[in-house]
Motif scaffolding. Structure first.
Motif, PDB file in Angstrom:
ATOM      1  N   PRO A  61     -32.960 -32.216 -40.330  1.00 44.40           N
ATOM      2  CA  PRO A  61     -33.855 -31.184 -39.789  1.00 44.40           C
ATOM      3  C   PRO A  61     -33.651 -29.805 -40.417  1.00 44.40           C
ATOM      4  N   HIS A  62     -32.547 -29.625 -41.145  1.00 41.25           N
ATOM      5  CA  HIS A  62     -32.278 -28.286 -41.676  1.00 41.25           C
ATOM      6  C   HIS A  62     -32.896 -28.055 -43.047  1.00 41.25           C
TER       7      HIS A  62
ATOM      8  N   TRP B 267     -44.462 -27.597 -44.945  1.00 43.02           N
ATOM      9  CA  TRP B 267     -44.679 -28.416 -43.740  1.00 43.02           C
ATOM     10  C   TRP B 267     -44.819 -27.493 -42.523  1.00 43.02           C
ATOM     11  N   HIS B 268     -43.879 -26.553 -42.401  1.00 47.16           N
ATOM     12  CA  HIS B 268     -43.976 -25.541 -41.353  1.00 47.16           C
ATOM     13  C   HIS B 268     -43.848 -24.175 -41.998  1.00 47.16           C
ATOM     14  N   LYS B 269     -44.736 -23.296 -41.583  1.00 49.59           N
ATOM     15  CA  LYS B 269     -44.638 -21.934 -42.116  1.00 49.59           C
ATOM     16  C   LYS B 269     -43.483 -21.232 -41.416  1.00 49.59           C
ATOM     17  N   GLN B 270     -42.593 -20.629 -42.191  1.00 50.66           N
ATOM     18  CA  GLN B 270     -41.452 -19.949 -41.577  1.00 50.66           C
ATOM     19  C   GLN B 270     -41.420 -18.457 -41.897  1.00 50.66           C
ATOM     20  N   GLN B 271     -42.328 -18.018 -42.766  1.00 49.74           N
ATOM     21  CA  GLN B 271     -42.311 -16.610 -43.155  1.00 49.74           C
ATOM     22  C   GLN B 271     -42.627 -15.743 -41.942  1.00 49.74           C
ATOM     23  N   VAL B 272     -41.888 -14.655 -41.820  1.00 52.23           N
ATOM     24  CA  VAL B 272     -42.108 -13.786 -40.659  1.00 52.23           C
ATOM     25  C   VAL B 272     -42.679 -12.446 -41.123  1.00 52.23           C
ATOM     26  N   GLU B 273     -43.164 -11.717 -40.153  1.00 56.12           N
ATOM     27  CA  GLU B 273     -43.748 -10.414 -40.446  1.00 56.12           C
ATOM     28  C   GLU B 273     -42.659  -9.451 -40.932  1.00 56.12           C
TER      29      GLU B 273
ATOM     30  N   GLN C 121     -37.240 -36.292 -41.597  1.00 53.24           N
ATOM     31  CA  GLN C 121     -37.195 -34.991 -40.920  1.00 53.24           C
ATOM     32  C   GLN C 121     -36.357 -35.033 -39.645  1.00 53.24           C
TER      33      GLN C 121
ATOM     34  N   ILE D 291     -49.904 -12.475 -40.919  1.00 57.70           N
ATOM     35  CA  ILE D 291     -50.529 -11.494 -40.026  1.00 57.70           C
ATOM     36  C   ILE D 291     -50.913 -10.216 -40.786  1.00 57.70           C
TER      37      ILE D 291
ATOM     38  N   LYS E 266     -51.437 -18.913 -36.151  1.00 56.52           N
ATOM     39  CA  LYS E 266     -49.984 -19.148 -36.205  1.00 56.52           C
ATOM     40  C   LYS E 266     -49.604 -20.355 -37.053  1.00 56.52           C
ATOM     41  N   ASN E 267     -50.435 -21.401 -37.009  1.00 58.72           N
ATOM     42  CA  ASN E 267     -50.047 -22.608 -37.740  1.00 58.72           C
ATOM     43  C   ASN E 267     -50.686 -22.719 -39.116  1.00 58.72           C
TER      44      ASN E 267
END
Lengths: 197, 771
Positions: B105-106, B334-340, B101, B465, B458-459
């Motif tokens: 990182p991308h 690994w990381h949530k990236q979805q946005v509202e 990672q 949301i 958030k995590n």
């Protein structure tokens, strides 16, 4: 970079990056600005610090128009709660001519201590690149707040943001940022901030 | 090759073996088995980057296979191509992923940071204390494993545990312990801390003799284990804390984090291998549900017992969601990236609301039924199929048929809790099984309580949301429907609070009278409701700042069975000194003896006398100082406070006097004192001079607490405070009943009652008792 000394932001905004810097990330000023902008048409609001109080915007709109509900529909809002989401949001947005973008409390999520400093910096660089690119096409107003001493190793991010700004609007009531705390050094001159050692 | 049956106590990574599993066999043996455990993770992104990653991984030792696969990311509409990497060992996978990672990182990563217990649970259906049938070779290498029970068993059978409890003879923060008290096999022993060699030698022989499965300690994480290890080093003898002799104690770093509106501090943790160490003072919910609850929490979340004891219920829900995802071949980001999704300002106003509240009708009410929805938000999530990856309902009618990750996770949990509660109803009070099941139900309750908040966290890997908002929307919908049903059946709604209703109707005085409305609400909403009880009387209190304003969820009352219920007043606050809490509780207990509104005035005098004698005790210095300790949480670094609160002033004092720094999330205990320093840190080394005690401050706190109880009877806070301090005013009080049920507080206050410091005299009682 210029420091803006006017008492209120003049509209229309130019295609540039304006940074509003102050306590509470200039929250009230940004919301008032969004209310005024909705009278002119759509406006994007990217909320990165849970500051999009629509009741405040509605209240402000009542003093400006007879149709506050209609004007509120001009706001296109999305909230980001992590720095990963901030970057995703900015990568996702497609600037439309004449539609300004307000970014509330941009630095907030980058202060998250669970994200390593190096990673925060990497993500913030990418975020700034997106913002810079967008600000050539549409007006972009970013707000930020002074950092607490606990976040002092991340002061570098604030410096990066200010360095990219065309104008900086500093709130007058601003207290000086707290001093950076250093750990006692083992060797003279080798002071390191609390985090990132 | 041998076959055995037993319970899985512990499992953990090992650099050579892959995994080590500790089994308690049916015969009572404690066995360590080895099992290889290859770990798979995925990467997605641009083809060129994936190609570079493939080249990088190919050169790494321990990479068993690399392949292109197609997998499902629930946040994306179609399956995506991914690079699948299989690594031979969990420890190596962690190391490799750390490098990956950083170098790439991308890329987007999946299944990369899942704990080995969760992975094992997904592969084999294991969980702590799973009953298994195992085949192992002569070198204890596991050949096959079959789990014979499930996480959802209502009456799990456990082996006979061996437990060793260790605690120092005093709080190490306030004093210097001299001995350690040990409890094991119904025996007690004291070990002196003076002689390290003697202590370690005796402790080792106890550990070898007992061979405990659980070491239960007080202050074990932050004092006992570090101290024992220090003494063991001084003595030059290794302490046999671990069952796995090849291991040292594993330390988990201290942590401060924000959770459900609170800053939480978790001290450093000492973890053992092959047995479990639980520091009861550092275990999240120990006071609430003890070891039975911890075992249940570990069972349903499939986290290790040591972890389940210490982490928040939110971490438990997160582990369960990851397990569900793995079981259904869904990628865990690994990381949530979805946005509202973008919404307009009006939409935000309409959607982003919390639970529904109707402010209470302030005053004393009799024969009031309280109806609660059973685990309302989890039930809405399940019934409405609310999950981040599926279309969201408007209300509670599901918008899609296929259950999402979140309802899939919660459904068995919810059903198990309901079944346990039903079982409990059939057990008699005092039955040991009832006590055990109550602790287990409590553990499940906490998991269900946090699952709603976790949707908006958030995590949270499977949070969103909009899903969070959909749950509160469903809750408002259901509660308003329940209100309309109750009103259509002739009930008056006194108060609505998120998932509860307070109802009354002329003639409805016992549980049977509320059954029809319960049935109708269940029928029409599809959600379970229960009658919390029928109050003989209940008092809804107004705001302190303005008595014309009602306050939600601030009340006290007595059920028909004599038990009382209190919300929102001093006794429920963590920063109330024990002396104040005790007197307030006793005052309410006294009032609780009244079987009806008519009987209340008789009890008032008694309650008031408790308050009066408490003040006398304070003035005469009879209150033990430890009952005056105020406990508050510090929420920021001490330097960040511009106007330091008393707790912060005490923390700064402690720092100056002892060098001990209170971290954000830690609790600070202090005493109010007179003089320049108006507080004194409880942990300070200085012994408090009793003459420095700020008695006036404590009298004020007591008056405030007493006024909450006496307010429904016409005594205002300011009046009571003035009376308590100076006795220069009279207290007008007269309790009189005008109509059948509702009595607004303002009508209780009648002029003409004259009372000086003596409280409520006999004349007052007699007068008040008259109808």
């Amino acid at each position: 970079m210029e420091h803006d000394l006017r008492s209120e932001l003049a509209l229309p905004l130019a295609n540039e990056l304006l940074v509003v810097f102050g306590p509470h990330a200039g929250g009230r000023r940004m919301l008032d600005l969004s209310a005024r902008l909705t009278l002119r048409g759509p406006v994007y609001m990217l909320d990165c610090g849970n500051r999009s109080n629509m009741y405040h915007v509605a209240k402000e709109l009542r003093t400006l128009t007879g149709d506050p509900a209609g004007m509120l529909k001009n706001i296109r809002l999305s909230r980001a709660f992590t720095c990963y989401q901030v970057l995703s949001l900015l990568e996702k947005i497609r600037p439309e001519p004449g539609v300004p973008i307000l970014i509330l409390d941009l630095l907030s999520t980058f202060m998250d201590e669970s994200v390593h400093l190096d990673e925060s910096v990497m993500l913030f660089e990418k975020t700034l690149t997106c913002i810079q690119r967008t600000s050539h096409l549409v007006p972009v107003v970013v707000s930020a707040k002074p950092l607490l001493s606990i976040s002092s190793p991340r002061l570098v991010l604030l410096g990066m943001l200010k360095g990219q700004a065309t104008h900086i609007w500093e709130e007058l009531s601003l207290d000086p940022p707290p001093p950076v705390e250093y750990q006692p050094a083992l060797f003279p001159g080798a002071l390191l901030p609390r985090e990132g050692r | 090759m041998s076959t055995l049956r037993g319970w899985l106590l512990d499992l953990y990574e090992d650099p050579a073996d892959g995994l080590r599993l500790w089994i308690i066999s049916e015969e009572g043996e404690r066995l360590c088995l080895r099992q290889p455990m290859p770990i798979t993770f995925y990467a997605a992104g641009e083809a060129e980057q994936l190609r570079s990653l493939w080249k990088f991984l190919r050169k790494q030792p321990g990479v068993l296979s690399l392949s292109r696969e197609t997998r499902r990311d629930v946040f994306l509409p179609a399956p995506i191509p991914v690079l699948q990497a299989v690594i031979d060992n969990p420890i190596r996978q962690t190391r490799i992923f750390r490098d990956v990672q950083k170098q790439f990182p991308h890329l987007t990563y999946y299944d990369s940071d899942i704990s080995v217990t969760t992975r094992h649970a997904a592969l084999y259906g294991t969980f702590p204390m799973a009953f298994c049938e195992i085949e192992a070779d002569d070198d204890n290498n596991l050949q096959s494993l079959r789990v014979l029970n499930t996480r959802w068993d209502l009456s799990p059978v456990f082996p006979v545990f061996r437990t060793l409890a260790i605690e120092p003879d005093c709080d190490p923060v306030r004093g210097t312990p001299k001995t350690l008290k040990l409890h094991f096999q119904q025996r007690q022993k004291s070990l002196c801390l003076d002689d390290p060699a003697e202590l370690i030698s005796r402790l080792n022989s106890i550990l070898d003799e007992v061979d405990p499965d659980f070491i239960l300690t007080q202050w074990g994480d932050n004092w006992l284990i570090p101290e024992l290890l220090k003494l063991s080093e001084q003595a030059g003898e290794t302490l046999h804390l671990n069952r796995d002799a090849e291991r040292d104690v594993r330390w988990q770093k201290e942590l401060t984090y924000f959770s459900y509106g609170q800053i939480i501090y978790r001290a450093e943790e000492a973890h053992l291998f092959g047995r479990c160490h639980i520091d009861q003072r550092n275990a999240m919910m120990w006071k609430d549900y003890g070891l039975d609850g911890v075992l249940e929490s570990a069972r349903v979340t499939a986290q290790s017992i040591e972890r389940a004891a210490r982490v928040s219920p939110g971490s438990g829900i997160s582990a369960m969601q990851m397990l569900t995802a793995l079981e259904h071949q869904i990628l865990v980001p690994w990381h949530k990236q979805q946005v509202e999704e973008f919404k307009n300002g009006m939409d935000l106003i309409h959607r982003d609301r919390g639970g529904l509240i109707y402010q209470p009708i302030v005053g004393l009410h009799s024969d009031v039924g309280q109806i609660d929805f059973i685990s309302m938000y989890p039930a809405i999530i399940i019934k409405g199929n609310i999950s981040p990856e599926v279309p969201l309902p408007n209300g509670i009618v599901p918008a899609s048929d296929e259950l999402g990750v979140v309802p899939l996770t919660l459904k068995p949990l919810y059903e198990k809790r309901v079944a346990l509660k039903l079982n409990q109803a059939n057990l008699r009070k005092g039955d040991p099984i009832a006590k055990r099941d109550s602790a287990r139900a409590s553990a499940l309750k906490w998991l269900l309580v946090v699952c709603f908040g976790f949707l908006g966290y958030k995590n949270a890997r499977f949070g969103r949301i909009e899903a969070h908002e959909a749950v509160t929307n469903g809750g408002r919908e259901v509660l308003i429907r329940a209100k309309e049903i109750a009103e259509s059946m002739g009930f008056e709604v006194l108060h609505l609070f998120v998932d509860a209703l307070w109802l009354k109707k002329p003639g409805a005085v016992n549980k049977r009278d509320f059954q029809d409305v319960l049935n109708e609400i269940t029928e029409q909403t599809g959600l379970g409701v229960s009658l919390d009880g029928v109050y003989r009387w209940v008092a809804f209190l107004p705001s302190r700042a303005d008595s014309r304003i009602p306050v939600a969820n601030r009340y006290f009352g007595v059920f028909q069975d004599g038990s009382s219920k209190v919300r929102g007043i001093e006794v429920r606050r963590r920063d109330t000194p024990p002396w104040v809490s005790e007197i307030q509780t006793r005052m309410m207990d006294t009032l609780a003896k009244a079987y009806s509104l008519e009987a209340l005035p008789e009890r008032l005098n008694e309650a008031f006398n408790l308050f009066r004698s408490a003040l006398t005790d304070m003035r005469e210095g009879k209150v033990p100082v430890e009952k005056l300790v105020v406990t508050c949480r510090i929420t920021h670094e001490l330097e960040a406070y511009k106007s330091p609160t008393p707790a912060v002033r005490a923390a700064k004092q402690l720092l100056e006097q002892t060098g001990k720094r209170v971290r954000p999330g830690q609790k600070m205990r202090f005493i109010y004192t007179r003089g320049e320093q108006d507080v004194s840190a409880w942990e300070s080394s200085e012994k408090l001079d009793p003459s420095r005690l700020d008695k006036e401050k404590y009298i004020e706190l007591m008056a405030r607490a007493a006024s909450s109880v006496l307010y429904p009877f016409g005594i205002e806070n300011e009046e009571l405070k003035q009376w308590a301090h100076s006795a220069t005013i009279t207290l007008p009080l007269k309790f009189e009943r005008q109509d059948a049920h509702v009595r607004p507080i303002c009508n209780h206050v009648r002029p003409g009652r004259v009372e000086r410091h003596a409280g409520l005299g006999g004349r007052a009682s007699r007068a008040a008792a008259q109808p």
